[in-house]
Design a protein around this motif. Structure first.
Motif, PDB file in Angstrom:
ATOM      1  N   PRO A 127       0.824  -1.215   0.000  1.00  0.00           N
ATOM      2  CA  PRO A 127       0.000   0.000   0.000  1.00  0.00           C
ATOM      3  C   PRO A 127       0.859   1.267   0.000  1.00  0.00           C
ATOM      4  O   PRO A 127       1.899   1.328   0.657  1.00  0.00           O
ATOM      5  N   GLY A 128       0.416   2.237  -0.764  1.00  0.00           N
ATOM      6  CA  GLY A 128       1.168   3.483  -0.880  1.00  0.00           C
ATOM      7  C   GLY A 128       0.243   4.666  -1.055  1.00  0.00           C
ATOM      8  O   GLY A 128      -0.972   4.581  -0.832  1.00  0.00           O
ATOM      9  N   LEU A 129       0.834   5.774  -1.471  1.00  0.00           N
ATOM     10  CA  LEU A 129       0.098   7.028  -1.644  1.00  0.00           C
ATOM     11  C   LEU A 129       0.498   7.658  -2.974  1.00  0.00           C
ATOM     12  O   LEU A 129       1.689   7.830  -3.247  1.00  0.00           O
ATOM     13  N   LEU A 130      -0.490   7.994  -3.786  1.00  0.00           N
ATOM     14  CA  LEU A 130      -0.280   8.742  -5.018  1.00  0.00           C
ATOM     15  C   LEU A 130      -0.988  10.085  -4.894  1.00  0.00           C
ATOM     16  O   LEU A 130      -2.195  10.135  -4.694  1.00  0.00           O
ATOM     17  N   LEU A 270       0.815  16.409   0.768  1.00  0.00           N
ATOM     18  CA  LEU A 270       1.484  15.112   0.594  1.00  0.00           C
ATOM     19  C   LEU A 270       2.058  14.617   1.920  1.00  0.00           C
ATOM     20  O   LEU A 270       1.853  13.446   2.298  1.00  0.00           O
ATOM     21  N   ASN A 271       2.764  15.474   2.624  1.00  0.00           N
ATOM     22  CA  ASN A 271       3.384  15.050   3.881  1.00  0.00           C
ATOM     23  C   ASN A 271       2.352  14.719   4.949  1.00  0.00           C
ATOM     24  O   ASN A 271       2.539  13.777   5.735  1.00  0.00           O
ATOM     25  N   ALA A 272       1.251  15.471   4.976  1.00  0.00           N
ATOM     26  CA  ALA A 272       0.197  15.193   5.948  1.00  0.00           C
ATOM     27  C   ALA A 272      -0.460  13.846   5.683  1.00  0.00           C
ATOM     28  O   ALA A 272      -0.738  13.074   6.611  1.00  0.00           O
ATOM     29  N   LEU A 273      -0.692  13.543   4.404  1.00  0.00           N
ATOM     30  CA  LEU A 273      -1.302  12.253   4.057  1.00  0.00           C
ATOM     31  C   LEU A 273      -0.337  11.102   4.304  1.00  0.00           C
ATOM     32  O   LEU A 273      -0.742  10.009   4.722  1.00  0.00           O
ATOM     33  N   ARG A 274       0.946  11.331   4.041  1.00  0.00           N
ATOM     34  CA  ARG A 274       1.952  10.301   4.333  1.00  0.00           C
ATOM     35  C   ARG A 274       1.898   9.931   5.825  1.00  0.00           C
ATOM     36  O   ARG A 274       1.917   8.751   6.188  1.00  0.00           O
ATOM     37  N   GLU A 275       1.822  10.960   6.674  1.00  0.00           N
ATOM     38  CA  GLU A 275       1.799  10.720   8.114  1.00  0.00           C
ATOM     39  C   GLU A 275       0.461  10.121   8.546  1.00  0.00           C
ATOM     40  O   GLU A 275       0.425   9.199   9.382  1.00  0.00           O
ATOM     41  N   LEU A 294       6.653  21.024  -8.486  1.00  0.00           N
ATOM     42  CA  LEU A 294       8.016  20.562  -8.213  1.00  0.00           C
ATOM     43  C   LEU A 294       8.282  20.359  -6.724  1.00  0.00           C
ATOM     44  O   LEU A 294       8.988  19.416  -6.347  1.00  0.00           O
ATOM     45  N   VAL A 295       7.751  21.224  -5.864  1.00  0.00           N
ATOM     46  CA  VAL A 295       7.988  21.066  -4.424  1.00  0.00           C
ATOM     47  C   VAL A 295       7.324  19.783  -3.934  1.00  0.00           C
ATOM     48  O   VAL A 295       7.922  19.011  -3.160  1.00  0.00           O
ATOM     49  N   MET A 296       6.106  19.536  -4.369  1.00  0.00           N
ATOM     50  CA  MET A 296       5.398  18.304  -4.016  1.00  0.00           C
ATOM     51  C   MET A 296       6.149  17.078  -4.530  1.00  0.00           C
ATOM     52  O   MET A 296       6.307  16.080  -3.818  1.00  0.00           O
ATOM     53  N   MET A 297       6.628  17.146  -5.747  1.00  0.00           N
ATOM     54  CA  MET A 297       7.335  16.015  -6.337  1.00  0.00           C
ATOM     55  C   MET A 297       8.646  15.750  -5.611  1.00  0.00           C
ATOM     56  O   MET A 297       9.055  14.594  -5.435  1.00  0.00           O
ATOM     57  N   ALA A 298       9.315  16.819  -5.164  1.00  0.00           N
ATOM     58  CA  ALA A 298      10.564  16.649  -4.418  1.00  0.00           C
ATOM     59  C   ALA A 298      10.307  16.032  -3.046  1.00  0.00           C
ATOM     60  O   ALA A 298      11.165  15.311  -2.508  1.00  0.00           O
ATOM     61  N   ALA A 299       9.134  16.289  -2.476  1.00  0.00           N
ATOM     62  CA  ALA A 299       8.797  15.739  -1.164  1.00  0.00           C
ATOM     63  C   ALA A 299       8.420  14.262  -1.228  1.00  0.00           C
ATOM     64  O   ALA A 299       8.460  13.559  -0.209  1.00  0.00           O
ATOM     65  N   ALA A 300       8.055  13.795  -2.414  1.00  0.00           N
ATOM     66  CA  ALA A 300       7.666  12.396  -2.591  1.00  0.00           C
ATOM     67  C   ALA A 300       8.901  11.501  -2.674  1.00  0.00           C
ATOM     68  O   ALA A 300      10.026  11.966  -2.862  1.00  0.00           O
ATOM     69  N   ASP A 301       8.688  10.205  -2.532  1.00  0.00           N
ATOM     70  CA  ASP A 301       9.786   9.255  -2.732  1.00  0.00           C
ATOM     71  C   ASP A 301      10.115   9.117  -4.214  1.00  0.00           C
ATOM     72  O   ASP A 301      11.250   8.820  -4.572  1.00  0.00           O
ATOM     73  N   LEU A 302       9.117   9.344  -5.057  1.00  0.00           N
ATOM     74  CA  LEU A 302       9.314   9.337  -6.503  1.00  0.00           C
ATOM     75  C   LEU A 302       8.433  10.418  -7.107  1.00  0.00           C
ATOM     76  O   LEU A 302       7.216  10.374  -6.986  1.00  0.00           O
ATOM     77  N   GLY A 303       9.059  11.404  -7.743  1.00  0.00           N
ATOM     78  CA  GLY A 303       8.331  12.477  -8.402  1.00  0.00           C
ATOM     79  C   GLY A 303       8.388  12.291  -9.905  1.00  0.00           C
ATOM     80  O   GLY A 303       9.478  12.193 -10.479  1.00  0.00           O
TER      81      GLY A 303
END
Length: 340
Positions: A127-130, A270-275, A294-303
């Motif tokens: 399970p992951g987050l997109l 993104l970070n709130a949903l990850r947590e 770009l900021v959101m993509m940089a915060a992800a494990d894969l952008g």
């Protein structure tokens, strides 16, 4: 690893006729330097996808990697989805310095394919987050431009949109400038647009696959809640975050109310949903096409850039520059070698 392959023996037959799917092969010839040992930290994974691959295409790509001083160690053909052509993953050692992402893309493009270096290997079965941008990512259009077209102020709005997407104008400033030009537009004029948003090719199928694997799906958009909420049911999204247009007497007032969903807000989402969902490391993906992603993509494990602007493609971890969004599965289904 017992499977071996001689690259010089690859021929014009489809690669799946020459390599058993999901098996990793070592090289018998000089493609790999036997003295170098890759570890989980030093290994890089390169994927080639997007067209039906012949063995000769794979050989040409491996030759191109060698010219970049990239040392291929093992190779694996795999099927990301029954509706996609077979992809190829290559475990390799890269020279020190900046990752040659653009060189990989260009080498693949010359062969009629797409290519990427994956800094992480998210796994579809975990399970992951997109988190997705909406306009020109999940859907084919920029909603604000289409509203402006209906109201005959398209040229004025589109010029501001282009500046914002190219990173030449702060997003919040551009949003207020564009929305102001929509003052007085009747909702009845734009309701048909909301009811028939043109989905980006492959997005619905991608979301369906991810939901069966217990992934969480969200839109974080600089567009508008009016449209994002219309997509929520169609794509079985868990969350949508977008900007709210002020409406009075069934007309747009030309103002946005509430917090602006800009580049930083997208990353916060993104970070709130990850947590919130305690998503495993490596299992968060963000996709978008514009500078404000770009900021959101940089915060992800894969952008991943989706049909992105040149600046976005250049900075993203990986890119899908043509074809279906279902191809995102090529980045999520690379078989893990036993030693990984």
């Amino acid at each position: 690893m017992q499977n071996m392959i001689d690259v010089d023996q690859l021929d014009v037959r489809p690669v799946e006729d020459q390599l058993t799917l999901s098996k990793w092969y070592e090289f018998e010839n000089a493609q790999a330097e036997k003295g170098e040992v890759l570890t989980e930290k030093t290994a890089q994974y390169i994927v080639l996808f997007g067209a039906r691959l012949a063995g000769t295409t794979l050989k040409a790509f491996l030759d191109a990697l060698t010219l970049m001083h990239i040392v291929p160690h093992t190779v694996c053909a795999y099927q990301a989805h029954p509706d996609l052509p077979i992809g190829v993953a290559i475990k390799a050692g890269l020279p020190a310095g900046e990752l040659p992402k653009s060189d990989i893309r260009h080498a693949a493009k010359k062969l009629g394919c797409q290519g990427a270096i994956l800094p992480n290997l998210p796994q579809l079965d975990i399970p992951g987050l997109l988190v997705m941008d909406m306009d020109s990512t999940a859907i084919e259009i920029e909603c604000i431009d289409e509203i402006a077209r209906l109201a005959d102020v398209y040229d004025e709005v589109a010029s501001v949109t282009a500046e914002a997407m190219a990173g030449k104008l702060a997003f919040s400033e551009s949003l207020h400038k564009r929305v102001a030009k929509l003052q007085g537009i009747e909702l009845s004029l734009i309701s048909p647009l909301k009811d028939d948003l043109p989905l980006m090719m492959g997005i619905k199928q991608l979301c369906e696959v991810l939901k069966t694997k217990n992934w969480r799906l969200a839109i974080a958009s600089g567009g508008f809640t009016w449209f994002a909420e219309a997509l929520q049911e169609r794509l079985s999204l868990d969350h949508v975050y977008a900007n709210t247009l002020e409406i009075d007497a069934q007309r747009l007032t030309g103002r946005v109310i509430g917090d602006i969903v800009d580049a930083e807000k997208k990353a916060e989402v993104l970070n709130a949903l990850r947590e919130r969902y305690t998503v495993d490391t490596g299992q968060v993906i963000a996709i978008g096409d514009g500078a404000n992603d770009l900021v959101m993509m940089a915060a992800a494990d894969l952008g991943v850039a989706i049909h992105g602007k040149p600046k976005v493609v250049e900075q993203a971890d990986a890119a899908i520059c043509e074809g279906s969004l279902l191809q995102l599965l090529h980045f999520m289904t690379v078989p893990l070698p036993r030693e990984y």
